[in-house]
Design a protein around this motif. Sequence first.
Motif, PDB file in Angstrom:
ATOM      1  N   ARG A   1       7.220  58.904 -12.171  1.00 47.96           N
ATOM      2  CA  ARG A   1       7.747  59.870 -13.148  1.00 47.96           C
ATOM      3  C   ARG A   1       8.543  59.163 -14.250  1.00 47.96           C
ATOM      4  NH1 ARG A   1       6.356  61.704  -8.794  1.00 47.96           N
ATOM      5  NH2 ARG A   1       5.762  63.858  -8.408  1.00 47.96           N
ATOM      6  N   TRP A   2       8.500  57.848 -14.251  1.00 52.24           N
ATOM      7  CA  TRP A   2       9.222  57.094 -15.265  1.00 52.24           C
ATOM      8  C   TRP A   2       8.245  56.286 -16.113  1.00 52.24           C
ATOM      9  CZ3 TRP A   2      13.946  58.362 -16.376  1.00 52.24           C
ATOM     10  CH2 TRP A   2      14.742  57.529 -17.143  1.00 52.24           C
ATOM     11  N   ASP A   3       6.966  56.244 -15.697  1.00 52.15           N
ATOM     12  CA  ASP A   3       5.969  55.470 -16.427  1.00 52.15           C
ATOM     13  C   ASP A   3       5.400  56.316 -17.558  1.00 52.15           C
ATOM     14  OD1 ASP A   3       6.292  53.322 -14.829  1.00 52.15           O
ATOM     15  OD2 ASP A   3       4.586  53.738 -13.529  1.00 52.15           O
ATOM     16  N   GLY A   4       5.254  55.695 -18.697  1.00 52.27           N
ATOM     17  CA  GLY A   4       4.573  56.350 -19.817  1.00 52.27           C
ATOM     18  C   GLY A   4       5.278  57.611 -20.251  1.00 52.27           C
ATOM     19  N   ASP A   5       4.453  58.642 -20.568  1.00 47.24           N
ATOM     20  CA  ASP A   5       5.008  59.865 -21.127  1.00 47.24           C
ATOM     21  C   ASP A   5       5.719  60.713 -20.086  1.00 47.24           C
ATOM     22  OD1 ASP A   5       4.106  59.116 -23.537  1.00 47.24           O
ATOM     23  OD2 ASP A   5       2.256  60.289 -23.468  1.00 47.24           O
ATOM     24  N   TRP A   6       5.516  60.436 -18.800  1.00 54.63           N
ATOM     25  CA  TRP A   6       6.238  61.212 -17.783  1.00 54.63           C
ATOM     26  C   TRP A   6       7.731  61.053 -17.949  1.00 54.63           C
ATOM     27  CZ3 TRP A   6       4.379  65.118 -15.473  1.00 54.63           C
ATOM     28  CH2 TRP A   6       3.021  65.182 -15.167  1.00 54.63           C
ATOM     29  N   LYS A   7       8.160  59.898 -18.514  1.00 57.15           N
ATOM     30  CA  LYS A   7       9.586  59.665 -18.728  1.00 57.15           C
ATOM     31  C   LYS A   7      10.177  60.769 -19.606  1.00 57.15           C
ATOM     32  CE  LYS A   7      12.625  55.882 -20.030  1.00 57.15           C
ATOM     33  NZ  LYS A   7      12.661  54.500 -20.457  1.00 57.15           N
ATOM     34  N   VAL A   8       9.401  61.207 -20.597  1.00 56.94           N
ATOM     35  CA  VAL A   8       9.888  62.263 -21.491  1.00 56.94           C
ATOM     36  C   VAL A   8      10.150  63.534 -20.694  1.00 56.94           C
ATOM     37  CG1 VAL A   8       9.319  63.633 -23.520  1.00 56.94           C
ATOM     38  CG2 VAL A   8       8.576  61.249 -23.373  1.00 56.94           C
TER      39      VAL A   8
ATOM     40  N   TRP B   1      13.938  81.806 -19.976  1.00 55.35           N
ATOM     41  CA  TRP B   1      14.094  80.359 -20.101  1.00 55.35           C
ATOM     42  C   TRP B   1      14.143  79.710 -18.721  1.00 55.35           C
ATOM     43  CZ3 TRP B   1      13.863  77.084 -24.157  1.00 55.35           C
ATOM     44  CH2 TRP B   1      14.144  75.760 -23.853  1.00 55.35           C
ATOM     45  N   ILE B   2      14.880  80.339 -17.796  1.00 54.58           N
ATOM     46  CA  ILE B   2      15.023  79.743 -16.461  1.00 54.58           C
ATOM     47  C   ILE B   2      13.679  79.751 -15.728  1.00 54.58           C
ATOM     48  CG2 ILE B   2      15.984  80.253 -14.181  1.00 54.58           C
ATOM     49  CD1 ILE B   2      18.648  80.628 -15.550  1.00 54.58           C
ATOM     50  N   LEU B   3      12.887  80.822 -15.924  1.00 55.51           N
ATOM     51  CA  LEU B   3      11.548  80.828 -15.316  1.00 55.51           C
ATOM     52  C   LEU B   3      10.708  79.685 -15.872  1.00 55.51           C
ATOM     53  CD1 LEU B   3      10.550  84.568 -15.148  1.00 55.51           C
ATOM     54  CD2 LEU B   3      10.901  82.994 -13.271  1.00 55.51           C
ATOM     55  N   PHE B   4      10.801  79.495 -17.189  1.00 56.89           N
ATOM     56  CA  PHE B   4      10.089  78.370 -17.811  1.00 56.89           C
ATOM     57  C   PHE B   4      10.569  77.047 -17.206  1.00 56.89           C
ATOM     58  CE2 PHE B   4      10.645  75.124 -21.175  1.00 56.89           C
ATOM     59  CZ  PHE B   4       9.328  74.709 -21.231  1.00 56.89           C
ATOM     60  N   ALA B   5      11.895  76.927 -17.038  1.00 61.36           N
ATOM     61  CA  ALA B   5      12.453  75.676 -16.501  1.00 61.36           C
ATOM     62  C   ALA B   5      11.962  75.427 -15.085  1.00 61.36           C
ATOM     63  CB  ALA B   5      13.981  75.734 -16.525  1.00 61.36           C
ATOM     64  N   HIS B   6      11.830  76.505 -14.289  1.00 63.09           N
ATOM     65  CA  HIS B   6      11.362  76.322 -12.916  1.00 63.09           C
ATOM     66  C   HIS B   6       9.905  75.876 -12.896  1.00 63.09           C
ATOM     67  CE1 HIS B   6      11.093  76.671  -8.658  1.00 63.09           C
ATOM     68  NE2 HIS B   6      10.235  77.656  -8.694  1.00 63.09           N
TER      69      HIS B   6
ATOM     70  N   TYR C   1       5.874  71.602 -12.308  1.00 64.57           N
ATOM     71  CA  TYR C   1       4.888  70.761 -12.981  1.00 64.57           C
ATOM     72  C   TYR C   1       5.252  69.284 -12.802  1.00 64.57           C
ATOM     73  CZ  TYR C   1       1.967  69.012 -16.747  1.00 64.57           C
ATOM     74  OH  TYR C   1       1.045  68.322 -17.462  1.00 64.57           O
ATOM     75  N   TRP C   2       6.543  69.011 -12.946  1.00 64.39           N
ATOM     76  CA  TRP C   2       7.031  67.632 -12.850  1.00 64.39           C
ATOM     77  C   TRP C   2       6.893  67.095 -11.433  1.00 64.39           C
ATOM     78  CZ3 TRP C   2      11.626  65.831 -10.360  1.00 64.39           C
ATOM     79  CH2 TRP C   2      12.023  64.539 -10.705  1.00 64.39           C
TER      80      TRP C   2
END
Lengths: 390, 379
Positions: free
Chosen positions: A280-287, A322-327, A332-333
């Motif tokens: 989760r730190w490689d490439g675009d996952w870092k974003v 917003w919180i539903l989106f965040a969850h 996804y992450w």
Amino acid sequence: MSTHTSQYQKKDLPPVVGQVGFGLLGVGLLLALVSFFVDPLRTKFISIMLFMFLAGIGVTSLFMVAIEYLAGAVWSTPLRRIFEMFSSLILFLPIFALPVVFSMQDLYEWTHKTDEILARKAAYLNQPFFMVRLAVIIGLWIVFYKLFTGNSLKQDTTQDQSLTAKNVKLSALFIPVMGLSITALSIDFLMSLEPHWFSTIFGVNFFIGSLTAALAVITIAVVLLNENGYLHPGTVRDHYYSLGFGMIAATVFWMYTAFSQGMLIWYANIPEETPWYLHRWDGDWKVITLAQILVHFIIPFFLLVQRKNKRNPNRMLFASVWILFAHLFDLYWVVMPAYRPQGPIIGWNELGFVLLAAGVIITVFHQQTKRKNLVAVGDPKLQRGLEFRL
Amino acid sequence: MSNQLYALSGQFETPDEIMHAAEEVNKKYKQYDVNTPYPVHGMDGAMGMGESPIGWVTLVVGTTCMLLMLCFIAWIQLVDYPTTFAGKPDFNLPGYVPILFETTILTGAVTTVLTLLFVVCGLPNNAHPIHDTNYAKRTSDDRFGIYVEAKDPAFNEAEVRQLFEQLGAKDIAPIYIDAEEVAAGKNMSVLKPQFIGFAATVVLVISGAAYFGLNHMVFLPPYNWMSVQPKVVPQKTNTVFKNGVSMQLPVEGTIARGFIPYAKVGAKEGFGQSMANPLDPTAEVFALGEQKYLTMCSACHGNYGQGDSRLNGQYPAPPSLHSKKAVEWADAEIYHVITNGQNIMPSYAKQLTRDERWAIVHYVRALQRSLNPKETDVQ
């Protein structure tokens, strides 16, 4: 006082709710099917997100019911039937588990590969035991759901106070069961996507993330229903405040567990623990990883920190969405780096599943409202709950 | 008691009455307050009170102190005392988050409480007109009281009294400002310069004593990963010895154990006939001499001492050991050559011990005799 429990009159929800629900369900299902034929593996991974999203919201809604009984809380009594209606998502979990169960060979490395670490974990991570655990967990949840809501609905007509006492005892039993089962479920479905990795706080993190989402769904329903007069007229903004308070507390606790998991692994720097974060730190996952701090903590925190925001219906709706989106962002992450380690990818496939999830929740809720009162009119705590003020 | 009016008060029997009274009073007056023996929920709304601004104090102080702590940590780690922990960068932000979090909570909470006590409540001055009134006694026991202050722009004693009577208040009574208490509050001993000066002196002395005590009297050096030790270090002046050198030379004439010095080091000739080979010609001595000869000498002198160097002319070959001169030499002269070297042959005193050298002498004698045997040997 001006409020009384008898003031509640049941009104049927306008048909537009059902239409929106069915519409979203139809579009979502269509997109999901198209996605399955276009990009099967990706769709299978997304179906894990869908299942865990609905399972988390369902069981933590039931957790809110149990915690109300156990703590003797009164503020949530006028809203408790809404919690119960969302927890009926539990009944549909077997359906949403099917896509995952039938594609385990594609999703989970441990089903077909082995090495020394996996061989030692095989006593737990094997397909028959996975199925048994899934069946036991969902079975237990359904049993508890039936018992809780059965007692609660019976009370609407009998007004029998001993039913509350029964549910209090049931809650004391349910909370440890839920703690263990949601941990096991998150380990099975999410953590075992990268089976060499482990974290002991993972289950807590998933639970609290789901609780924020459940409270957000409940808040959206409560605000929309109450502002249009479908709940008891004694339900006021102080009740919104309490839901918002729950959301901000859960959001802060989510950040606490997420950060402590990340920091301890980063600090200890042990080879068997770091790969999950390295992916989760490689490439675009870092974003995406760094954006979590903003999306899942800083923005919800400042949306909800002021009392006047928690008492404002429109701001509460915005914060809940917003919180539903965040969850979803968090799920996804957790899930998708296992599918695409080289970087995140978001398209109509993911959007289709968001629509499907929204359609399922709205449709299930709408079906529930047809047969039941929206307020637990027979609950002995209802009067005190309506008189709740800050 | 002076006659300056502070407020007009009324008392009620139940929470519902006081809620209703607060709602009614709130319609007309702004400067009023309610006293109840226990918290009445919903009173904030009835009195039309908004959100308390105290949260801003918590936010501003908490955030400021968090940033100050971040600067402090940065100064320690980057400027004052850089330390590496667990191979992490010097400025290791994730590791500081718990500290920053706790700093924010601690300073925010403490400042909130102190602000409430000393700014909002006005401590240490605890004078208030309602002290020692029937109103204060009853509202801290079994009644719910409300009073409207005289400084309210709409205040009119008769109107307020009439409103209270309409609401059903009991014991409607004026509250007067106690001039004596106000004066005492202004002249409190703790506000006098003498006391403040004394308190400041005590704080300075105690913190100064603590600073010097901890940093100079009972100071323990911080753990320094063994890089500082009370030992002799190369390239440093030694303060113990006069010449400043740590590695002292032995006293002149010191002899190492098991070492017998050779008196003719550097001399042209050895002891000649006056020194005999101290070793007996036993089989062990010959074996030792053979082994050492083959290792050290044979490279140039050849395996049988004929000067047939195994270096194939890369190095000048020495004369034969079977020459008349060498055969007629005393044992001590051969020993002298091995010990001191001769011409381009270096000294072998470092490579061979005294006994080994004498053993080689025996072996060389045996080699010479093997080429020039006596008649008795042939038999």
